[in-house]
Design a protein around this motif. Structure first.
Motif, PDB file in Angstrom:
ATOM      1  N   SER A 110       0.812  -1.232   0.000  1.00 21.61           N
ATOM      2  CA  SER A 110       0.000   0.000   0.000  1.00 21.61           C
ATOM      3  C   SER A 110       0.840   1.274   0.000  1.00 21.61           C
ATOM      4  CB  SER A 110      -0.899   0.005   1.235  1.00 21.61           C
ATOM      5  OG  SER A 110      -0.118   0.115   2.421  1.00 21.61           O
ATOM      6  N   ARG A 111       2.116   1.189   0.396  1.00 19.96           N
ATOM      7  CA  ARG A 111       2.996   2.347   0.573  1.00 19.96           C
ATOM      8  C   ARG A 111       2.386   3.365   1.530  1.00 19.96           C
ATOM      9  NH1 ARG A 111       6.941   2.112  -3.478  1.00 19.96           N
ATOM     10  NH2 ARG A 111       6.396   0.731  -5.203  1.00 19.96           N
ATOM     11  N   ASP A 112       1.586   2.890   2.463  1.00 20.33           N
ATOM     12  CA  ASP A 112       0.913   3.744   3.438  1.00 20.33           C
ATOM     13  C   ASP A 112       1.966   4.479   4.268  1.00 20.33           C
ATOM     14  OD1 ASP A 112      -0.186   4.206   6.295  1.00 20.33           O
ATOM     15  OD2 ASP A 112      -2.007   3.842   5.130  1.00 20.33           O
ATOM     16  N   ALA A 168      11.065   2.538   0.280  1.00 25.52           N
ATOM     17  CA  ALA A 168      11.339   3.200   1.548  1.00 25.52           C
ATOM     18  C   ALA A 168      12.151   2.307   2.473  1.00 25.52           C
ATOM     19  CB  ALA A 168      10.030   3.601   2.223  1.00 25.52           C
ATOM     20  N   VAL A 178       4.548   3.083   7.096  1.00 25.89           N
ATOM     21  CA  VAL A 178       5.991   3.120   6.838  1.00 25.89           C
ATOM     22  C   VAL A 178       6.721   3.800   7.997  1.00 25.89           C
ATOM     23  CG1 VAL A 178       7.784   4.093   5.353  1.00 25.89           C
ATOM     24  CG2 VAL A 178       5.778   2.984   4.335  1.00 25.89           C
ATOM     25  N   ASP A 218       6.474  -1.103   1.666  1.00 25.60           N
ATOM     26  CA  ASP A 218       7.074  -0.155   0.709  1.00 25.60           C
ATOM     27  C   ASP A 218       8.543  -0.528   0.510  1.00 25.60           C
ATOM     28  OD1 ASP A 218       8.005   1.921  -0.821  1.00 25.60           O
ATOM     29  OD2 ASP A 218       7.048   3.493   0.378  1.00 25.60           O
TER      30      ASP A 218
END
Length: 669
Positions: A604-606, A640, A610, A637
């Motif tokens: 989700s790259r939330d 990241a 993260v 992610d």
């Protein structure tokens, strides 16, 4: 004599070759010396010269037919050579003629082994039977004959239990024939002073079931022998189902118009069981007296006996007994069975009430009787029993459902089956369950019962947390198992049927979500955990919301269960998990939280997830938490995660965490 002495000296000096040479010379000079042939044969046997040993032993017994130990030695050698016929002939001679009981016993047991292997054991019986009957002063023959009868009977008993009717009938016929031959020596053994012989005789008489043994067995059972043996003797009498013994039973069980039997006397209880299973019209009057007994076990067996007899007066007696609460649960359970057996619907309402009885035997048989009578009250009673925590009642619910749905009660082959110990009336009543239903019949019963189950599950979840826990266990099962166990356990369904059962389980669970959401806020931690287990498998928003809410629970075990329940990409859970991570004092729960956050936010790259995972990976004081946060961060992610992994690989004080970071970096390249 010179050569014999020299042979002995040589043997003492371990000069075996010289000993054999001198012994052979002695026999050559005195060919009629049976003892010399015997000694020479033993020498050859020691040297493993089997052929010469056999020759010398044959010479020995030809010179002296009373050398019975030689017969045994020769028989063993012949068996080793595969000459079973000659060996068995020698053994039979020892059995018939030896005065030494130990030799007779050895020869007979060896002969048993030979004939068992050849399937000719009856031939040994034919030899032993006249010896046992004509030589009562030598009990060894009767003892050996009992062993032969046991060896003949036990395989037949196994075959009699076969599911193939022809094989079972053939075995029963063979047992009957054996009983005709064996009854005299078996009855003689009852008079033996040794309890072991009496026990063997009673065991065999229990199975061969020869009616001519009835009077002697009855006398033994009412005598002064050991109580356990007398009980088994009376059980053997009961297996005969002989109405000619009814006067003896009446004299034993009824004195001055009162039934004397009680639960404390196992012999008298065995006698009551014997009358109950007799199924003889002449027994009706005695059964009525037994049914009216104040002793609950006696009364219960009397009622069952009347039902098996098809007694109309028994129906009235059962109906009356069912209404008498003071009668006790077992007589009333027997009365419920009797009313269904006799097709009587007069007490249908009371039967429905008794399905809620505290005694599981009574409630089970009341429910089964409603199903057998095709009562309109049956479906609800059965469905409610599904939610019982009592294993007997829950299992009985599945069986009653099969009876109700199919309209057929497939009762046991024998309602009061053969026993080999004391009479346990409760166990006998609990064994009145039906069996033999196919998987397709189970599936049909489940489909037919589904509306009643839906209502019953709602009632159970609303009534008590305990019943709600049972409902949860019925609907939520381990992987590879099917829900609704009372009807699905140990059954083989088609893939289509399995899919429908799983769909039905999901449908039944849908209406229960509101109740379990409420239970998720129950004061008891155990109840909250039960509710979470159910809600975790539900797709409804309310269910998912209750699981997320449980992340704030004051109890660590509940928070842990909530974390374990979250296994999908559930955005609404990310914030509460992050909040838990920031405030959770338990390092093990923080490790579970970072793992769960990695699952629910995967790909989700939330940003919030993260940040939280990066902080845990860098700053958590526990290495296990830092290590768990690394793969979770990569899952959320990967881009990241790279910088965090490089920093940790260079700076983390724990080698295991650094190694994990290195391994994850390599997967990202």
């Amino acid at each position: 004599e010179y050569y014999q002495r020299m042979a002995s000296y040589a043997a003492e000096l371990y000069q075996d070759d010289e000993a054999v040479r001198y012994a052979a010379r002695a026999v050559e000079l005195s060919p009629d010396d049976a003892e010399g042939h015997k000694k020479l044969g033993e020498m050859y046997r020691k040297r493993q010269d089997v052929a010469k040993s056999i020759s010398e032993f044959r010479q020995a017994i030809s010179k002296n037919e009373r050398l019975f130990p030689v017969y045994l030695e020769l028989a063993e050698l012949l068996l080793g050579q595969g000459e079973t016929n000659d060996a068995d002939m020698l053994l039979r001679r020892v059995i018939r003629a030896s005065p030494d009981e130990e030799l007779v016993s050895q020869a007979a047991r060896l002969s048993m082994q030979v004939n068992l292997g050849r399937g000719t054991l009856e031939s040994l019986e034919h030899d032993l039977l006249p010896l046992a009957l004509n030589s009562p002063e030598r009990p060894i023959y009767r003892q050996l004959l009992l062993e032969v009868y046991g060896a003949l009977a036990y395989p037949l008993l196994e075959r009699e239990r076969s599911s193939e009717p022809k094989e079972a009938d053939a075995a029963r016929a063979a047992l009957d024939r054996l009983g005709e031959r064996a009854v005299k020596p078996l009855l003689d053994a009852l008079g033996d002073a040794r309890a072991a012989e009496q026990e063997v005789a009673i065991t065999l008489l229990l199975h061969v079931q020869n009616k001519s043994a009835g009077p002697t067995l009855f006398s033994y059972a009412t005598g002064s022998a050991d109580s356990e043996l007398r009980t088994r003797a009376m059980l053997a009498v009961g297996l005969l189902r002989d109405p000619a013994l009814l006067p003896r039973f009446e004299k034993l069980l009824v004195v001055a118009g009162h039934v004397t039997a009680g639960e404390s006397d196992p012999v008298l209880m065995a006698a009551v069981w014997s009358v109950a299973r007799m199924r003889a019209p002449r027994a009706e009057a005695l059964l009525s007296q037994l049914a009216a007994s104040d002793a609950s076990d006696v009364s219960a067996l009397g009622v069952v006996g009347l039902a098996l007899l098809g007694s109309r007066s028994g129906a009235a007696q059962a109906a009356k007994l069912l209404t008498e609460q003071e009668a006790g649960p077992l007589p009333r359970a027997a009365a419920a069975f009797a009313l269904a057996e006799l097709g009587q619907k007069s007490q249908e309402n009371l039967l429905a009430e008794l399905t809620d009885a505290s005694d599981p035997s009574l409630s089970s048989l009341a429910m089964l009787s409603l199903a057998r009578l095709n009562s309109t009250r049956a479906a609800r009673a059965i469905a409610d029993a599904f939610t019982s925590s009592d294993p007997l009642l829950a299992r009985s619910a599945g069986e009653a459902a099969l009876v109700w749905a199919s309209g057929t009660y497939r009762k046991p082959k024998e309602v009061l089956p053969a026993l080999d110990g004391s009479v346990n009336v409760r166990a006998l009543l609990d064994a009145l369950r039906p069996s033999g239903y196919s998987s397709s019949e189970r599936f049909t019963a489940l489909e037919k019962l589904a509306p009643a189950l839906s209502a019953a599950f709602e009632r159970a979840a609303a009534i008590s947390p305990e019943r709600a826990a049972v409902v949860s266990d019925l609907l939520v099962v381990a992987a590879g198992k099917l829900p609704l166990a009372p009807l699905t356990a140990d059954a083989q369904f088609t893939p289509a049927e399995q899919a429908r059962i799983l769909a039905l389980s999901r449908e039944l669970g849908a209406t229960l979500v509101p109740q379990f959401v409420t239970l998720a806020r129950h004061p008891s931690p155990e109840v909250r955990l039960t509710a979470l287990r159910f809600l975790a498998h539900r797709p409804e928003p309310a269910a998912k919301g209750a699981v997320v809410e449980a992340l704030k629970d004051s109890l660590g075990s509940v928070r842990r269960a909530a974390l374990a329940s979250l296994d999908g990409n559930e955005a609404e859970a990310r914030g509460p998990i992050v909040t838990l991570l920031e405030s959770e004092p338990d390092w093990a729960l923080r490790a579970s939280a970072v793992d769960t956050l990695g699952r629910v936010a995967a790909g989700s790259r939330d940003a919030q997830a993260v940040r939280a995972l990066s902080k845990s990976a860098r700053k958590d004081p526990f290495a296990i938490v830092r290590e768990a946060a690394l793969p979770a961060l990569v899952a959320v992610d990967p881009a990241a995660a790279r910088g965090v992994l490089e920093a940790i690989h260079d700076s983390d004080p724990e080698p295991r965490v650094k190694a994990r970071a290195q391994a994850l970096l390599e997967t990202l390249r």
